[in-house]
Design an enzyme around this catalytic site. Structure first.
Site: not given
Ligand code: NAD
Length: 475
Positions: A226-227, A230-231, A248, A282
């Site tokens: 994810g982002s 959040t990571g 990731e 990503c």
């Molecule tokens: P996001 O971080 O908003 O959400 C990802 C997930 O995290 C969702 O399931 C969300 O419900 C959950 N989440 C939100 N807050 C949380 C918390 N506090 N604790 C735990 N989980 C929580 O990301 P997104 O908008 O769904 O995805 C887009 C992002 O993901 C982009 O930045 C993209 O580059 C990245 N991404 C990275 C890869 C990689 O392999 N590096 C692959 C795909 C997407």
């Protein structure tokens, strides 16, 4: 029009209904409800962790053959149900069904990754066999894996998390993105028709459910895609229980074209390396640096592709690129393009939403901006590519590296030695030469700097679901 239907959670092999459901809408037609997703309570989360913990007590003793079989079973389920899952994925995520880079392609990836991962192994290693001692190193499972996935490749990323977890003797609780939960709920339901109960559990809900899951004391590993924002929170949760974490995260991949390169030679790679999944990838090319003398030819090449690649409803056969996935992302892309225009940017193609009750946005090539403008500095995650000029290659490399991101980068040119020199200086987990955004199940993938921690795929990725156990015997 798709029939609106309820999808359910699967916990301990059982279908579990919730008290509350949320509508999931089609991003190509926001008036259409694709289905309803359950909103899990804390009690559902507890139930899922309990089921996964109970299943772990026996699965940790499973044989290699049983683990391989389970992974191959998941691969086969993805393949056998590709038609249903791909259609659902297109309806909730937006990516075109039959485009070479759409939902059917993602389902193909699910089968391929699951099958390849089934065949990986982490054999016991003899470290010393001497008159002093006999030492072996084993790779043992960790326990319950908490998997959290984003909305851009919901099924493929779920497979990247679930399959290595099961292959190494762990059990899994997955929480998909609240924007695209339906296909994951259905895929895990199908897995549970064949796998022992409790191995793979799925719960759905909002962001707060993700936080509850990653903060739970019953988990032994977190895999998060994810982002970056959040990571960082997930990593802080992991610290509480000293739980290993694979992250990731986002990317802002730069590509550098060497001076004097004919862009037409690399047009397709540059265009789709950037626009894959409408830029919601990503590891897509998100910034392109070209020598100032090569700008006009590059713009001409890429806008030629833009004019010929149809953007539309993913259920229409002609669509190669689909809409942005959700309103938040749609608004963000509009905002970044407007900000670029206000800061001297010119949209050579696109630049305005396509209109209607949808999140369709055209391919947008932007020139005239540089570092310091949000579209360049931030991850746009949309079909928008800023092309920037340089006069000195060292400057281009510095600008490509001058960011907190470090997922992938690329260098483009016909002089192999020059390409290799630039590749050596680019700071990223993967540096591509004359291509971008290519992944494979046998090639480790992961970011450096804020783009991530650890890798996925290959034996290296598999090892992240285990701990090392040493058996050290007296001679
Ligand atoms: P996001 O971080 O908003 O959400 C990802 C997930 O995290 C969702 O399931 C969300 O419900 C959950 N989440 C939100 N807050 C949380 C918390 N506090 N604790 C735990 N989980 C929580 O990301 P997104 O908008 O769904 O995805 C887009 C992002 O993901 C982009 O930045 C993209 O580059 C990245 N991404 C990275 C890869 C990689 O392999 N590096 C692959 C795909 C997407």
């Amino acid at each position: 029009m798709a029939m609106s239907k309820r999808y359910e959670m699967t916990i301990g092999g059982e279908t579990v209904a919730a008290d509350e459901y949320m509508d999931i809408r089609n991003p190509a037609n926001t008036e259409e409800v694709v289905g309803q997703t359950p909103v899990a309570t804390t009690a559902h989360l507890e139930q899922a962790i309990d089921a996964a913990s109970t299943a772990f007590e026996s699965w940790k003793h499973s044989s290699e053959e049983e683990r391989i079989d389970a992974c191959n079973t998941m691969a086969k389920i993805c393949t056998d149900n590709a038609e249903e899952l791909a259609a659902l994925l297109t309806q909730e995520q937006g990516k075109p069904l039959s485009s070479p880079i759409g939902s059917q392609f993602e389902l193909g990836g699910c089968g391929a990754w699951a099958g390849h991962t089934a065949g990986l192994s982490l054999p016991e290693k003899l470290i010393e066999d001497s008159g002093d001692r006999h030492v072996v190193q084993q790779r043992v499972p960790l326990g319950v894996v908490a998997s959290i996935t984003p909305w851009n490749f919901p099924l493929m990323i779920a497979i990247w998390h679930i399959v290595p977890g099961i292959r190494t003797g762990n059990t899994v609780v997955i929480k998909p993105s609240p924007f695209t939960p339906l296909s994951t709920l259905r895929m895990v339901e199908l897995f549970n028709e064949a796998l022992p109960p409790g191995l793979v559990n799925v719960i759905s809900g909002g962001d707060e459910l993700g936080a509850e899951l990653t903060n739970h004391s019953g988990i032994s590993k977190i895999v998060f895609t994810g982002s970056i924002a959040t990571g960082k929170k997930v990593m802080a949760s992991a610290a509480k229980g000293v739980v290993p974490v694979t992250l990731e995260l986002g990317g802002n991949d730069a590509g550098i074209m060497l001076p004097g390169t004919d862009p037409a030679q690399f047009g397709e790679g540059l265009f789709f390396g950037s626009m894959f999944n409408s830029g919601q990838t990503c590891g897509a090319l998100k910034r392109l640096y070209v020598h100032e003398d090569d700008l006009d030819a590059t713009v001409q090449t890429l806008s030629g592709f833009a004019a010929n690649v149809p953007v539309g409803d993913g259920m229409e056969e002609s669509s190669v690129l689909g809409p942005l996935q959700n309103e938040q992302q749609f608004k963000r892309v509009i905002e970044l393009v407007e900000d670029a225009k206000a800061n001297g940017g010119t949209c050579i193609t696109g630049g305005e939403p396509m209109g209607g009750p949808n999140y369709l946005y055209p391919v947008t090539i932007v020139t005239g901006i540089s570092e310091g403008v949000r579209l360049v500095d931030e991850e746009q995650f949309g079909p928008v590519l800023p092309i920037m000029t340089y006069t000195d290659i060292d400057d281009a490399i510095d600008r490509a590296n001058g960011t907190e991101f470090g997922l992938d980068a690329s260098v483009w040119g016909t002089d192999a030695d020059e390409c290799a020199k630039v590749a050596a200086r680019l700071e990223a987990g993967t540096v591509f030469v004359n291509k971008h955004a290519e992944i494979a199940p046998h090639v480790p993938f992961g970011g450096i700097k804020c783009s991530g921690l650890g890798v996925e795929f290959s034996e290296e990725g598999l090892a992240a679901y285990t701990s090392i156990k040493i058996i050290n015997k007296a001679a």
